[in-house]
Motif scaffolding. Structure first.
Motif, PDB file in Angstrom:
ATOM      1  N   GLU A 359       4.127  -0.075  17.604  1.00  0.00           N
ATOM      2  CA  GLU A 359       4.952   0.571  16.579  1.00  0.00           C
ATOM      3  C   GLU A 359       4.125   1.528  15.729  1.00  0.00           C
ATOM      4  OE1 GLU A 359       6.559  -2.768  14.564  1.00  0.00           O
ATOM      5  OE2 GLU A 359       7.992  -3.273  16.167  1.00  0.00           O
ATOM      6  N   THR A 360       2.863   1.188  15.461  1.00  0.00           N
ATOM      7  CA  THR A 360       1.994   2.064  14.680  1.00  0.00           C
ATOM      8  C   THR A 360       1.701   3.358  15.435  1.00  0.00           C
ATOM      9  OG1 THR A 360       0.953   0.231  13.496  1.00  0.00           O
ATOM     10  CG2 THR A 360      -0.293   2.278  13.625  1.00  0.00           C
ATOM     11  N   VAL A 361       1.420   3.232  16.727  1.00  0.00           N
ATOM     12  CA  VAL A 361       1.149   4.431  17.537  1.00  0.00           C
ATOM     13  C   VAL A 361       2.381   5.333  17.573  1.00  0.00           C
ATOM     14  CG1 VAL A 361       0.576   5.278  19.837  1.00  0.00           C
ATOM     15  CG2 VAL A 361      -0.603   3.277  18.925  1.00  0.00           C
ATOM     16  N   VAL A 362       3.550   4.736  17.734  1.00  0.00           N
ATOM     17  CA  VAL A 362       4.782   5.534  17.748  1.00  0.00           C
ATOM     18  C   VAL A 362       5.025   6.158  16.386  1.00  0.00           C
ATOM     19  CG1 VAL A 362       7.293   5.406  17.936  1.00  0.00           C
ATOM     20  CG2 VAL A 362       5.862   4.219  19.611  1.00  0.00           C
ATOM     21  N   LYS A 363       4.821   5.402  15.339  1.00  0.00           N
ATOM     22  CA  LYS A 363       5.115   5.860  13.979  1.00  0.00           C
ATOM     23  C   LYS A 363       4.301   7.080  13.588  1.00  0.00           C
ATOM     24  CE  LYS A 363       5.089   4.171   9.181  1.00  0.00           C
ATOM     25  NZ  LYS A 363       4.829   2.992   8.310  1.00  0.00           N
ATOM     26  N   TYR A 364       3.006   7.091  13.953  1.00  0.00           N
ATOM     27  CA  TYR A 364       2.124   8.164  13.497  1.00  0.00           C
ATOM     28  C   TYR A 364       1.809   9.212  14.557  1.00  0.00           C
ATOM     29  CZ  TYR A 364       1.330   5.369   9.313  1.00  0.00           C
ATOM     30  OH  TYR A 364       1.512   4.668   8.155  1.00  0.00           O
ATOM     31  N   PHE A 365       2.102   8.919  15.832  1.00  0.00           N
ATOM     32  CA  PHE A 365       1.696   9.851  16.896  1.00  0.00           C
ATOM     33  C   PHE A 365       2.788  10.176  17.914  1.00  0.00           C
ATOM     34  CE2 PHE A 365      -2.143   7.706  15.419  1.00  0.00           C
ATOM     35  CZ  PHE A 365      -2.965   8.792  15.128  1.00  0.00           C
ATOM     36  N   ASP A 366       3.491   9.183  18.403  1.00  0.00           N
ATOM     37  CA  ASP A 366       4.354   9.376  19.571  1.00  0.00           C
ATOM     38  C   ASP A 366       5.842   9.301  19.262  1.00  0.00           C
ATOM     39  OD1 ASP A 366       2.080   9.649  21.030  1.00  0.00           O
ATOM     40  OD2 ASP A 366       2.134   7.665  21.949  1.00  0.00           O
ATOM     41  N   ALA A 367       6.214   9.421  18.003  1.00  0.00           N
ATOM     42  CA  ALA A 367       7.642   9.358  17.657  1.00  0.00           C
ATOM     43  C   ALA A 367       8.410  10.456  18.389  1.00  0.00           C
ATOM     44  CB  ALA A 367       7.821   9.512  16.154  1.00  0.00           C
ATOM     45  N   PRO A 368       9.616  10.156  18.887  1.00  0.00           N
ATOM     46  CA  PRO A 368      10.368  11.155  19.657  1.00  0.00           C
ATOM     47  C   PRO A 368      10.884  12.313  18.818  1.00  0.00           C
ATOM     48  CG  PRO A 368      11.684   9.172  19.331  1.00  0.00           C
ATOM     49  CD  PRO A 368      10.316   8.854  18.836  1.00  0.00           C
ATOM     50  N   ARG A 369      10.910  12.155  17.492  1.00  0.00           N
ATOM     51  CA  ARG A 369      11.376  13.224  16.616  1.00  0.00           C
ATOM     52  C   ARG A 369      10.314  13.542  15.579  1.00  0.00           C
ATOM     53  NH1 ARG A 369      16.135  15.507  18.682  1.00  0.00           N
ATOM     54  NH2 ARG A 369      17.287  13.848  19.736  1.00  0.00           N
ATOM     55  N   GLU A 370      10.158  14.831  15.294  1.00  0.00           N
ATOM     56  CA  GLU A 370       9.121  15.233  14.349  1.00  0.00           C
ATOM     57  C   GLU A 370       9.387  14.712  12.948  1.00  0.00           C
ATOM     58  OE1 GLU A 370       9.621  19.450  12.527  1.00  0.00           O
ATOM     59  OE2 GLU A 370       9.935  19.666  14.680  1.00  0.00           O
ATOM     60  N   GLY A 371      10.665  14.476  12.597  1.00  0.00           N
ATOM     61  CA  GLY A 371      10.975  13.969  11.266  1.00  0.00           C
ATOM     62  C   GLY A 371      10.328  12.628  10.989  1.00  0.00           C
ATOM     63  N   THR A 372      10.196  11.796  12.030  1.00  0.00           N
ATOM     64  CA  THR A 372       9.544  10.494  11.865  1.00  0.00           C
ATOM     65  C   THR A 372       8.076  10.668  11.532  1.00  0.00           C
ATOM     66  OG1 THR A 372      11.065   9.521  13.473  1.00  0.00           O
ATOM     67  CG2 THR A 372       9.068   8.285  12.984  1.00  0.00           C
ATOM     68  N   LEU A 373       7.400  11.582  12.232  1.00  0.00           N
ATOM     69  CA  LEU A 373       5.989  11.832  11.953  1.00  0.00           C
ATOM     70  C   LEU A 373       5.815  12.427  10.559  1.00  0.00           C
ATOM     71  CD1 LEU A 373       4.801  13.324  15.372  1.00  0.00           C
ATOM     72  CD2 LEU A 373       4.648  10.972  14.568  1.00  0.00           C
ATOM     73  N   GLU A 374       6.698  13.321  10.187  1.00  0.00           N
ATOM     74  CA  GLU A 374       6.620  13.920   8.853  1.00  0.00           C
ATOM     75  C   GLU A 374       6.720  12.842   7.779  1.00  0.00           C
ATOM     76  OE1 GLU A 374       9.458  16.594   5.937  1.00  0.00           O
ATOM     77  OE2 GLU A 374       9.494  17.026   8.088  1.00  0.00           O
ATOM     78  N   ASP A 375       7.704  11.948   7.908  1.00  0.00           N
ATOM     79  CA  ASP A 375       7.894  10.888   6.903  1.00  0.00           C
ATOM     80  C   ASP A 375       6.698   9.945   6.861  1.00  0.00           C
ATOM     81  OD1 ASP A 375      10.352  11.971   6.318  1.00  0.00           O
ATOM     82  OD2 ASP A 375      11.489  10.539   7.554  1.00  0.00           O
ATOM     83  N   SER A 376       6.164   9.594   8.039  1.00  0.00           N
ATOM     84  CA  SER A 376       5.051   8.638   8.096  1.00  0.00           C
ATOM     85  C   SER A 376       3.796   9.204   7.441  1.00  0.00           C
ATOM     86  CB  SER A 376       4.763   8.267   9.555  1.00  0.00           C
ATOM     87  OG  SER A 376       5.886   7.689  10.169  1.00  0.00           O
ATOM     88  N   LYS A 377       3.480  10.451   7.768  1.00  0.00           N
ATOM     89  CA  LYS A 377       2.248  11.046   7.230  1.00  0.00           C
ATOM     90  C   LYS A 377       2.406  11.415   5.762  1.00  0.00           C
ATOM     91  CE  LYS A 377       0.595  12.477  11.740  1.00  0.00           C
ATOM     92  NZ  LYS A 377       0.171  13.551  12.647  1.00  0.00           N
ATOM     93  N   ARG A 378       3.594  11.838   5.381  1.00  0.00           N
ATOM     94  CA  ARG A 378       3.859  12.108   3.970  1.00  0.00           C
ATOM     95  C   ARG A 378       3.693  10.820   3.149  1.00  0.00           C
ATOM     96  NH1 ARG A 378       7.943  15.382   1.141  1.00  0.00           N
ATOM     97  NH2 ARG A 378       8.711  16.102   3.160  1.00  0.00           N
ATOM     98  N   ASP A 379       4.260   9.725   3.666  1.00  0.00           N
ATOM     99  CA  ASP A 379       4.208   8.455   2.942  1.00  0.00           C
ATOM    100  C   ASP A 379       2.773   7.974   2.780  1.00  0.00           C
ATOM    101  OD1 ASP A 379       5.741   6.149   1.802  1.00  0.00           O
ATOM    102  OD2 ASP A 379       4.701   5.069   3.401  1.00  0.00           O
TER     103      ASP A 379
END
Length: 490
Positions: A359-379
């Motif tokens: 889940e961590t790898v998906v959350k910060y690197f492999d999420a299927p949508r860029e919005g997920t990566l944006e939210d994770s790195k912003r947070d």
């Protein structure tokens, strides 16, 4: 026989004119500037040129379309393709460059761009996964940060720092060094700036900052206060900046604390001028980079912090600190997805069996949508206290020695974004410093020599096998068959 291998990069370069041509120079011209004065062994490229057919440039509008009119199709918003690493245990994540230019008109596709066929010939390097030890890995990172700084001093900003663009090369002596490649998404400033460096350091302001620091029980040298006021005009904000730096980066051992203790004493490495991109803004919503490694601010296309003394966030501009954040994410990805240096070290079983790691790898690197990566790195930037539980706890034990480096790196990034002080304008010096400190520590704790020799042999055999495979592709079929017969007879 000792063979050298080379890589030929051939692609279609967008042809732009006027200000756009200055803002986005050709990669071959960038390498020419970077390699000026370098020994041949250390040059980025051996040759670069436009391809001509019959004396005419090979372009899409002339030799291919030959005046044929047309428009581009609208591109649908689709999930990202699976990365190459899912089929290659030694590959890095490779969701490709995201370069979005939106002119605000969603109803019509962008205009066609004329492109020119170009060649760039360079030495073939090795992937980061082929570092044979953690000290070598850190040295390569340090070299790459230095390579980025060299380009930055020449007014170039890379804008696509990712695992695929970081390579290891060897000197004739066998010593390895890191190199940053692929400047095809770089931008260039036309002037340097010193205006960011405020000079309002009146004694009255220094006394006021001193009083505010004493109230917070922070004892620092006068040089520390002077340096803070160099960047931040507001006295209250300057005192907060010093407190944040002391709390985040320094374990006070002596009092008063000096510039060196806070990492602000750069000596000859101090940046005195910066590429000025304030008048070189990209088109609205243009983001460039490889998505899993892109900075949170770059994905969001906005500054996440309101600077002290200002009422609203500044207009976003891609700067050097964003590329250094991308380098940070390359480090993090290695530490949570690999078991250590060398080949066949991907944590394949852990990623299958451990839900929280996957889940961590998906959350910060492999999420299927860029919005997920944006939210994770912003947070993470806005709530850095989550760093330990969300990321550091998932480091493979082999990389536990890099946890302190990762924490310092994140602290430096946040200080740079939040205050735009020393960490923002001298970002390369800060990152090079902590990488060297980590390398020295790791070298003292490195594995035994037998294990290191085994890894080196495995990597050497892999590289030689790769060269043989390349050579075989150039042999005549009869020659290949004869080699096979001879091998069978022996």
């Amino acid at each position: 026989m000792l063979y050298q291998t080379f890589a030929l990069k051939r692609y279609w370069l967008p042809l732009v004119a006027g200000d756009q041509a200055e803002l986005y120079p050709w990669e071959g011209d960038i390498y020419e500037s970077l390699d000026n004065g370098r020994p041949t062994e250390e040059k980025h490229v051996f040759a670069s040129h436009n391809i001509k057919i019959g004396g005419e440039l090979d372009t899409t509008f002339t030799l291919i379309r030959q005046g044929l009119d047309g428009t581009r199709l609208m591109k649908e918003d689709v999930a990202m393709k699976p990365s190459r690493e899912q089929g290659d245990p030694n590959a890095e994540t490779s969701q490709h460059v995201l370069s979005v230019a939106d002119d605000g008109n969603k109803s019509s596709p962008p205009e066609l761009v004329n492109r020119c066929h170009v060649n760039i010939l360079m030495r073939s390097g090795y992937s980061l996964t082929e570092a044979c030890s953690i000290p070598e890995y850190l040295k390569v990172f340090k070299d790459i940060a230095g390579d980025h700084r060299d380009a930055y001093k020449l007014l170039f900003l890379h804008r696509d720092v990712s695992a695929g663009n970081l390579l290891i090369f060897e000197h004739k002596s066998g010593e390895t060094f890191g190199r940053l490649i692929d400047y095809d998404h770089a931008k260039k400033a036309t002037k340097k700036a010193t205006k960011h460096r405020l000079i309002d350091r009146a004694p009255s302001k220094q006394r006021l900052v001193r009083m505010l620091l004493e109230d917070k029980k922070k004892d620092v040298d006068d040089d520390v206060i002077s340096n803070a006021l160099t960047w931040i005009k507001d006295t209250a904000a300057a005192s907060l900046y010093i407190v944040a730096t002391v709390n985040g980066l320094v374990k006070p051992a002596t009092s008063p604390l000096s510039k060196a203790a806070l990492g602000w004493d750069h000596g000859d490495d101090e940046t005195k001028e910066w590429p000025d991109f304030d008048d070189r803004l990209a088109r609205p919503n243009e983001r460039t980079g490889t998505l899993p490694y892109m900075s949170g601010e770059v994905i969001a296309h906005e500054c996440l912090f309101i600077l002290p003394g200002e009422s609203e966030a500044r207009k976003f501009v891609h700067e050097a600190i964003h590329d250094m954040e991308s380098l940070f994410w390359v480090l993090i990805h290695t530490c949570i997805t690999r078991k250590g240096p060398g080949i066949d070290q991907k944590r394949a079983e852990d990623l299958k069996s451990t839900d929280s790691l996957r889940e961590t790898v998906v959350k910060y690197f492999d999420a299927p949508r860029e919005g997920t990566l944006e939210d994770s790195k912003r947070d993470l930037l806005l709530r850095p206290s989550t760093f330990t539980t969300s990321i550091l706890n998932h480091f493979h034990p082999r990389y536990d020695c890099l946890k302190d480096l990762a924490q310092k790196w994140l602290d430096i990034l946040i200080l740079g974004y939040k205050y735009r002080g020393d960490e923002f304008y001298n970002i390369h010096s800060h990152i090079v410093r902590i990488l060297e400190e980590a390398r020295v520590t790791a070298e003292q704790e490195e594995m035994n020599s037998d294990e290191l020799l085994r890894i080196k042999k495995e990597l050497r055999d892999k590289r030689e096998g790769r060269k043989e495979n390349l050579l075989n592709t150039f042999k005549e079929p009869a020659a290949i068959n004869q080699d096979a017969v001879a091998h069978k007879q022996t």
